[in-house]
Scaffold this motif. Structure first.
Motif, mmCIF file in Angstrom:
data_model
loop_
_atom_site.group_PDB
_atom_site.id
_atom_site.type_symbol
_atom_site.label_atom_id
_atom_site.label_comp_id
_atom_site.label_asym_id
_atom_site.label_seq_id
_atom_site.Cartn_x
_atom_site.Cartn_y
_atom_site.Cartn_z
ATOM 1 N N ALA A 237 0.835 -1.207 0.000
ATOM 2 C CA ALA A 237 0.000 0.000 0.000
ATOM 3 C C ALA A 237 0.869 1.255 0.000
ATOM 4 O O ALA A 237 0.560 2.240 -0.685
ATOM 5 N N LEU A 238 1.964 1.225 0.763
ATOM 6 C CA LEU A 238 2.882 2.370 0.787
ATOM 7 C C LEU A 238 3.520 2.570 -0.583
ATOM 8 O O LEU A 238 3.618 3.705 -1.078
ATOM 9 N N ASP A 240 2.309 1.690 -3.459
ATOM 10 C CA ASP A 240 1.295 2.126 -4.423
ATOM 11 C C ASP A 240 1.053 3.631 -4.337
ATOM 12 O O ASP A 240 0.673 4.266 -5.325
ATOM 13 N N LYS A 241 1.293 4.201 -3.170
ATOM 14 C CA LYS A 241 1.094 5.638 -2.991
ATOM 15 C C LYS A 241 2.309 6.454 -3.435
ATOM 16 O O LYS A 241 2.236 7.682 -3.516
ATOM 17 N N THR A 242 3.406 5.772 -3.688
ATOM 18 C CA THR A 242 4.645 6.459 -4.052
ATOM 19 C C THR A 242 4.764 6.573 -5.571
ATOM 20 O O THR A 242 4.674 5.563 -6.271
ATOM 21 N N THR A 248 9.984 6.441 -0.958
ATOM 22 C CA THR A 248 9.002 6.420 0.121
ATOM 23 C C THR A 248 9.508 7.285 1.272
ATOM 24 O O THR A 248 10.661 7.719 1.286
#
Length: 308
Positions: A237-238, A240-242, A248
């Motif tokens: 999830a982290l 995918d947000k980057t 990150t």
């Protein structure tokens, strides 16, 4: 390594982790110990019980005295068996065991390692626990080499597990900034500012390493490819947000600060998804047979409880 069934014996320190590493706590000083049990002739002390209880709590598992004793019995019985066959496990092989217990606790590998470090568990005790887990898994798989997952089982797993349809592959590069422990909090704060400056200029994986070299003592690891199932939901999830090519947010690492560059992110191929489904089916089969194997070994073990 030969697995120590006496958890107070010297053992090589080992680095745990896949992408983000966390420091293990230093070994505690020698304490007064009382023998509370014997497993196949190997003594269990109050210190062993206390260390195992701390480790279980860090992993989000039941940690009562009886749960700690059961866990120690399992480790000692399994160690007795794998030592018969001289199964060797290197530090590089411990990653899957960390990942397995992190997933059970719904954590990332790094989060689990950080919890273990914060619990101040004797690092030799930690090393033995994960080494025995890996060795017994190797042993169970060797005894079940002929086990296969049928196409029907794989198809059923793909239909059942919706996460497989959403499987992604990531190409990643870990970026480290070393902070000597002697620098304390001030050193970490300075490192955080440097890492933030790098995050603002690191915009792709081709030029990023050069920028990192210009800004300071950064270490940029070689690219690795991982699937979302290998990384676990929180880390995926982290990532995918980057944005692609960027870093990150940094996290604490055993040597300082670490961030991950997302070089590529794409939907996994059909072959990769089928392989993931097959691996999950085989893993369940092997786990079931390993449980049966351990139950048989325990039934023949000599367990004598001499204290509380």
């Amino acid at each position: 390594m030969r697995f120590r069934t006496n958890f107070g014996c010297p053992a090589r320190a080992v680095a745990l982790g896949l992408l983000v590493m966390a420091a293990l706590a230093p070994a505690q000083g020698v304490r007064a110990q009382t023998i509370v049990a014997s497993i196949n002739g190997d003594p269990v002390t109050t210190y062993d019980l206390a260390e195992r209880a701390k480790l279980l709590r860090a992993m989000g598992q039941p940690s009562s005295p009886s749960a700690a004793m059961d866990s120690l019995i399992e480790s000692r019985v399994k160690a007795t068996e794998v030592n018969k066959f001289n199964i060797h496990v290197t530090s590089a092989q411990l990653g899957p065991a960390i990942h397995y217990y992190a997933q059970k606790a719904h954590m990332t590998d790094a989060q689990l390692q950080q919890r273990i470090a914060a619990a101040h568990v004797d690092h030799k005790h930690v090393e033995n626990f994960f080494s025995i887990h890996v060795a017994f898994d190797v042993y169970a798989r060797a005894r079940n080499r002929a086990v296969e997952a049928s196409s029907a089982d794989v198809d059923a797993e793909m239909a059942r597990d919706k996460s497989i349809a959403q499987e992604k592959t990531y190409t990643l590069r870990q970026v480290l900034l070393i902070v000597p422990s002697s620098q304390g909090v001030a050193g970490l704060q300075a490192a955080a500012r440097k890492m933030e400056a790098l995050r603002g200029r690191f915009v792709n994986c081709d030029t990023g390493p050069k920028v990192a070299a210009e800004l300071g003592d950064f270490v940029v690891r070689d690219p690795v490819t991982r699937t979302s199932s290998q990384l676990g939901e929180p880390l995926s999830a982290l990532l995918d947000k980057t944005p692609i090519g960027h870093l990150t947010q940094p996290s604490r690492d055993s040597s300082g600060l670490a961030a991950i560059a997302v070089c590529e992110r794409k939907t996994a191929s059909t072959d990769a998804r089928r392989q993931e489904a097959q691996d999950k089916v085989l893993q369940r089969i092997v786990e079931k047979q390993a449980q049966e194997l351990y139950a048989d070994l325990r039934s023949h073990a000599v367990i004598v409880k001499t204290g509380k």
